[in-house]
Design an enzyme around this catalytic site. Structure first.
Site, mmCIF file in Angstrom:
data_model
loop_
_atom_site.group_PDB
_atom_site.id
_atom_site.type_symbol
_atom_site.label_atom_id
_atom_site.label_comp_id
_atom_site.label_asym_id
_atom_site.label_seq_id
_atom_site.Cartn_x
_atom_site.Cartn_y
_atom_site.Cartn_z
ATOM 1 N N ASN A 33 -1.220 -75.472 47.538
ATOM 2 C CA ASN A 33 -2.399 -74.731 48.016
ATOM 3 C C ASN A 33 -3.698 -75.384 47.539
ATOM 4 O OD1 ASN A 33 -2.452 -74.079 45.325
ATOM 5 N ND2 ASN A 33 -2.609 -71.862 45.615
ATOM 6 N N PHE A 82 7.403 -77.350 41.176
ATOM 7 C CA PHE A 82 6.359 -77.669 40.193
ATOM 8 C C PHE A 82 5.219 -76.652 40.229
ATOM 9 C CE2 PHE A 82 8.018 -81.992 41.185
ATOM 10 C CZ PHE A 82 8.274 -82.437 39.901
ATOM 11 N N SER A 126 9.283 -76.318 30.014
ATOM 12 C CA SER A 126 8.449 -77.013 29.038
ATOM 13 C C SER A 126 9.035 -76.888 27.641
ATOM 14 C CB SER A 126 7.057 -76.367 29.073
ATOM 15 O OG SER A 126 6.315 -76.751 27.953
ATOM 16 N N TYR A 151 1.247 -68.315 29.342
ATOM 17 C CA TYR A 151 1.780 -69.480 30.055
ATOM 18 C C TYR A 151 3.194 -69.814 29.554
ATOM 19 C CZ TYR A 151 2.868 -74.309 31.145
ATOM 20 O OH TYR A 151 3.523 -75.440 31.548
ATOM 21 N N LYS A 155 7.299 -69.647 31.369
ATOM 22 C CA LYS A 155 8.377 -70.648 31.415
ATOM 23 C C LYS A 155 9.678 -70.029 30.893
ATOM 24 C CE LYS A 155 5.956 -73.765 33.336
ATOM 25 N NZ LYS A 155 6.153 -74.006 34.756
#
Ligand SMILES: NC(=O)c1ccc[n+]([C@@H]2O[C@H](COP(=O)([O-])OP(=O)(O)OC[C@H]3O[C@@H](n4cnc5c(N)ncnc54)[C@H](O)[C@@H]3O)[C@@H](O)[C@H]2O)c1
Length: 341
Positions: A33, A82, A126, A151, A155
């Site tokens: 996007n 991703f 991560s 964040y 994950k």
């Protein structure tokens, strides 16, 4: 050749992975996007591979658009996911933005994959899931620690969502790849890292300082219990990282996986301190970097580097490029970007 969807394929790691997939003959469809990337990356990819990937400019938070996409591309064999928001500091200020963009998009994609007879799914995770590990190097069996930021939490939750889904959905095979610190750029310098605003990561901050865009680099703390007192990370060249995605995807496509949900660390296995990264930069660029030591930054883990045994032995993948290679390509990329502006 199989058609592979790469979400976030115009971003830093995504764009390098698209190139490696195309090199292996895959037909690539990108969803992005452009929230953290530029449409020009599409030309960068095309100039390297000689093949323009199919591009769909859509926002994965829009469930109806995601459904329509999979209805149109009903021959997708694999997805490398991703697309996500990745700024740790911003996630603390805007947690809902992060939970929506990183979690709801994942759920929408998995719901579509569930409809397919068979699907292979690679997830960008991560090393933040390990926090400050009790032992180094970090293996995949080390415990996942309570996340330090929304964040990091996305994950961890993302991995759990995939694991729970795979448990009851044998048609979906998945691998979560836990990246250490991706750096560098493609050697052609047609693609690289394009941070919007002030870089959050060390290497783009170094190159932007060297080119005069930032006045000075702050090194956060030199009194850690490490050889030179600065924090240690495992810096992996983005092209090595991109290659690992192709290898992981092929493991799933060829049914070489040992379970239908697996995790792998992706790093070099070697830790480098902040001062070693600066030295490497100064060596390959021939430039003296303006930096100063300041106080520690809250939330920084002292040291993190990967045990790569599982990725080396199970995936048959190893890094080929060095920290110097990464710093050289990052510096060449920075100079190209500034020249083009
Ligand atoms: N770069 C790192 O240091 C690092 C480390 C560990 C994990 N990761 C993870 O790897 C992935 C890729 O990271 P990156 O560094 O390439 O980031 P990036 O920001 O360069 O790429 C992400 C891409 O996804 C797109 N995107 C974001 N939200 C979207 C949405 N709702 N719909 C469609 N497109 C959307 C962005 O425009 C961008 O092009 C992310 O999931 C990130 O969390 C990155």
């Amino acid at each position: 050749m199989d058609k592979i969807l790469v979400t976030g394929g115009l971003g830093f790691i995504g764009s390098h992975t698209v190139v490696e997939l195309q090199k292996e003959g895959y037909e690539v469809v990108i969803i992005d996007n452009l929230s953290n990337s530029s449409i020009n990356v599409l030309d960068g990819i095309t100039s390297i591979s000689g093949k323009k990937p199919i591009f769909e400019n859509l926002d994965l938070r829009d469930r109806a658009d995601v459904e329509a996409f999979f209805a149109k591309h009903n021959d997708i064999k694999g997805v490398i996911h991703f697309a996500a928001s990745k700024a740790v500091g911003e996630s603390v200020k805007e947690p809902l933005l992060y939970y929506e963009n990183n979690i709801s998009t994942l759920v929408y994609i998995l719901k579509e994959l569930k409809k397919l007879p068979e699907a292979s799914f690679i997830f960008s995770s991560s090393c933040t899931v390990y926090g400050q590990a009790d032992e180094l190097p970090i293996t995949e069996n080390d415990p996942v620690k309570k996340a330090e930021s929304p964040y990091g939490n996305t994950k961890q939750i993302g991995e759990e969502i995939i694991r729970d889904t795979c448990k009851v959905t044998p048609s979906i095979k998945a691998i979560a790849l836990r990246y250490f610190n991706p750096v560098g750029a493609h050697e052609s310098v047609n693609i690289g890292e394009l941070p919007i605003g002030v870089p959050q990561n060390l290497v783009p901050f170094i190159t932007q300082t060297a080119i005069g865009l930032r006045e000075q680099l702050s090194v956060f703390g030199d009194d850690y219990p490490t050889a030179d007192g600065t924090c240690i990370r495992d810096y992996i060249h983005v092209v090595d990282l991109a290659n690992a995605h192709v290898v992981a995807l092929e493991r799933l496509l060829k049914n070489n996986n040992k379970a239908n949900y697996e995790t792998f660390n992706l790093g070099t296995g070697t830790g480098s301190s902040v001062l070693e990264v600066i030295k490497s930069f100064e060596k390959v660029s021939g430039k003296k970097l303006n930096y100063k030591i300041v106080g520690r930054r809250e939330g920084d883990v002292i040291s993190a580097y990967a045990d790569t045994t599982k990725a080396n032995e199970e995936l048959g993948w190893k890094t080929k490029l060095s920290l110097d290679d990464a710093m050289r390509s990052a510096w060449n990329w920075e100079q190209k970007v500034r020249k083009d502006k």
